[in-house]
Design a protein around this motif. Structure first.
Motif, PDB file in Angstrom:
ATOM      1  N   MET A 126       0.441   4.300  -0.039  1.00 51.15           N
ATOM      2  CA  MET A 126      -1.001   4.331   0.203  1.00 51.15           C
ATOM      3  C   MET A 126      -1.329   4.446   1.693  1.00 51.15           C
ATOM      4  O   MET A 126      -2.225   5.201   2.083  1.00 51.15           O
ATOM      5  CB  MET A 126      -1.617   3.068  -0.377  1.00 51.15           C
ATOM      6  CG  MET A 126      -3.110   3.056  -0.317  1.00 51.15           C
ATOM      7  SD  MET A 126      -3.733   1.407  -0.652  1.00 51.15           S
ATOM      8  CE  MET A 126      -5.407   1.779  -1.096  1.00 51.15           C
ATOM      9  N   SER A 147       7.010   0.711  -0.753  1.00 53.07           N
ATOM     10  CA  SER A 147       8.423   0.350  -0.578  1.00 53.07           C
ATOM     11  C   SER A 147       9.374   1.307  -1.286  1.00 53.07           C
ATOM     12  O   SER A 147      10.553   1.376  -0.921  1.00 53.07           O
ATOM     13  CB  SER A 147       8.666  -1.099  -0.993  1.00 53.07           C
ATOM     14  OG  SER A 147       7.970  -1.389  -2.177  1.00 53.07           O
ATOM     15  N   ASP A 195       4.009  -1.734   2.303  1.00 54.03           N
ATOM     16  CA  ASP A 195       3.409  -0.907   1.267  1.00 54.03           C
ATOM     17  C   ASP A 195       4.199   0.396   1.138  1.00 54.03           C
ATOM     18  O   ASP A 195       4.629   0.967   2.138  1.00 54.03           O
ATOM     19  CB  ASP A 195       1.968  -0.610   1.666  1.00 54.03           C
ATOM     20  CG  ASP A 195       1.315   0.368   0.738  1.00 54.03           C
ATOM     21  OD1 ASP A 195       1.082  -0.004  -0.421  1.00 54.03           O
ATOM     22  OD2 ASP A 195       1.065   1.507   1.157  1.00 54.03           O
TER      23      ASP A 195
HETATM   24  P1  FDP Z   1       4.800   1.244  -3.980  1.00 48.00           P
HETATM   25  O1  FDP Z   1       4.702   0.924  -5.441  1.00 48.00           O
HETATM   26  O2  FDP Z   1       5.940   2.174  -3.649  1.00 48.00           O
HETATM   27  O3  FDP Z   1       4.790   0.033  -3.062  1.00 48.00           O
HETATM   28  O4  FDP Z   1       0.781  -0.162  -4.412  1.00 48.00           O
HETATM   29  C1  FDP Z   1       1.982   0.280  -4.097  1.00 48.00           C
HETATM   30  C2  FDP Z   1       2.168   1.787  -3.997  1.00 48.00           C
HETATM   31  O5  FDP Z   1       3.457   2.068  -3.589  1.00 48.00           O
HETATM   32  C3  FDP Z   1       1.193   2.481  -3.045  1.00 48.00           C
HETATM   33  O6  FDP Z   1       1.541   2.376  -1.710  1.00 48.00           O
HETATM   34  C4  FDP Z   1       1.233   3.904  -3.515  1.00 48.00           C
HETATM   35  O7  FDP Z   1       0.072   4.634  -3.164  1.00 48.00           O
HETATM   36  C5  FDP Z   1       1.394   3.751  -4.998  1.00 48.00           C
HETATM   37  O8  FDP Z   1       1.918   2.435  -5.231  1.00 48.00           O
HETATM   38  C6  FDP Z   1       2.343   4.764  -5.582  1.00 48.00           C
HETATM   39  O9  FDP Z   1       2.356   4.645  -6.965  1.00 48.00           O
HETATM   40  P2  FDP Z   1       3.032   5.760  -7.930  1.00 48.00           P
HETATM   41  O10 FDP Z   1       4.495   5.725  -7.641  1.00 48.00           O
HETATM   42  O11 FDP Z   1       2.699   5.284  -9.303  1.00 48.00           O
HETATM   43  O12 FDP Z   1       2.397   7.068  -7.616  1.00 48.00           O
END
Ligand code: FDP
Length: 343
Positions: free
Chosen positions: A258, A131, A129
């Motif tokens: 997250m 990434s 998560d």
């Molecule tokens: P990511 O796309 O980098 O994997 O659900 C994925 C997530 O990260 C969460 O870990 C994070 O809280 C969120 O998306 C971040 O989204 P934004 O870049 O739109 O803020």
């Protein structure tokens, strides 16, 4: 006369409590426990160690990877999230504890190969998560949840086993790969955190019985989306960051992973949210392997987790990769946000 030194039971173990010991102690307290859950959890712990080790070398592998397609050991340089996914699948699939898996990285349910027994549990996970943080050496994590299967024992699991609400979770947790690596999990009664000791190669209990503060002073949201939010969310954010006679303005912290944002929220208090916006009409985060497991942990620590209207753990999933808006954290802070969101 020679004196015999006792090496028998000691009141407090000088080596601390390993994750394995913690699981075994809890297993012994449950008369009906078969060891299946402990076995599955040990495999998750092993996957976390392997992923953590690769994450800590990611920068190095990335740099070396640019000079060719192989690293110094002659291995192919893989994308870290694909590596994490493959690691979890291959450590768990042959263990005989699980009948089906669901992963953020894989479109369809992941079946257990025919040669392996089909177990009584269902595993869902987001292997890596956040990434977007890999390339900049910021914290990332793995999220997981375990349910009992709904379909008959011994047979392959189906999508029905995966589409279960969060309130039926048996255990959920996350691993954060940060300044140190930590595994945090709950079976519903309490939340325990284990810090990885790389010298020993074990997770040790470091944060027993984590409780989230009733109220914090941090809000965590991608404020770059401000102009895409509903006006009520904009009003809440305007309110929370504006000092008033009775309270200071909240601080903004947003890592963009997250796991990392919620780990801080769990320990320090405050609120993490990802509401719906004009681009993400149903929210951005995934219900089954992001929101539900984290909601389970947050609630077990005394916090609150809502999609703006419903308790996240009560949402009946309809699709494997379903999205949901998220408001999670200290109960008083989530209640404030929901007051605005539902005004
Ligand atoms: P990511 O796309 O980098 O994997 O659900 C994925 C997530 O990260 C969460 O870990 C994070 O809280 C969120 O998306 C971040 O989204 P934004 O870049 O739109 O803020």
């Amino acid at each position: 006369m020679s004196r015999t030194l006792s090496i028998g039971p000691v009141k407090e173990s000088p080596i601390g409590t390993t994750l394995e010991r913690h699981l075994l102690d809890r297993q012994r307290c449950m008369a009906e426990a078969t060891g299946d859950f402990t076995g599955l959890f040990q495999q998750i712990g092993l996957a976390a160690k392997i992923i953590g080790s690769r994450v800590s070398k990611a920068g190095l592998l990335g740099i070396l990877g640019r000079t060719g397609t192989t690293n110094v050991q002659g291995e192919q340089v893989q994308k870290l999230d694909e590596f994490a996914n493959r690691t979890i699948v291959s450590t768990v699939e042959g263990g005989g504890h699980v009948c089906i898996m669901g992963s953020e990285e894989v479109e369809d349910p992941i079946a257990i190969p025919p040669q392996y027994p089909k177990g009584k549990y269902v595993l869902q996970f987001d292997p890596l998560d956040g990434s977007g943080n890999i390339d900049i050496n910021a914290s990332i994590g793995t999220i997981f949840s375990i349910h009992h299967r709904l379909t008959p024992d011994g047979e392959p699991g189906t999508l029905r086993d995966l589409l279960q609400p969060g309130y039926d979770i048996v255990a959920a947790g996350y691993v954060i790969y940060g300044s140190s690596n930590m595994l945090v999990y709950s079976t519903g009664e309490q939340v325990d955190g284990f810090t990885y000791d790389p010298g020993v190669g074990e997770f040790f209990l470091s944060h027993p019985k984590i409780r989230i503060p009733e109220r914090g002073d941090i809000y965590s949201i991608n404020e770059g989306n401000y102009h895409n939010w509903d006006e009520r969310i904009q009003k809440w954010v305007d309110w929370i960051k504006t000092p008033a006679p009775e309270r200071k303005a909240y601080k903004l912290r947003y890592i963009g992973a997250m796991v990392a944002d919620l780990h801080r929220t769990l320990l320090r208090g405050g609120i993490f949210c990802y509401p719906q916006d004009v681009k993400n009409k149903r929210g951005k985060l995934r219900l089954l392997y992001e929101a539900s497991p984290m909601a389970f942990v947050v609630e077990a620590a005394g916090g609150m987790a809502s999609d703006g209207t419903n308790r996240i753990l009560e949402i009946q999933p309809k699709e494997l990769h379903q999205r949901t808006p998220v408001f999670m954290g200290s109960p008083a802070d989530v209640a404030d946000a929901l007051r605005f969101a539902n005004a």
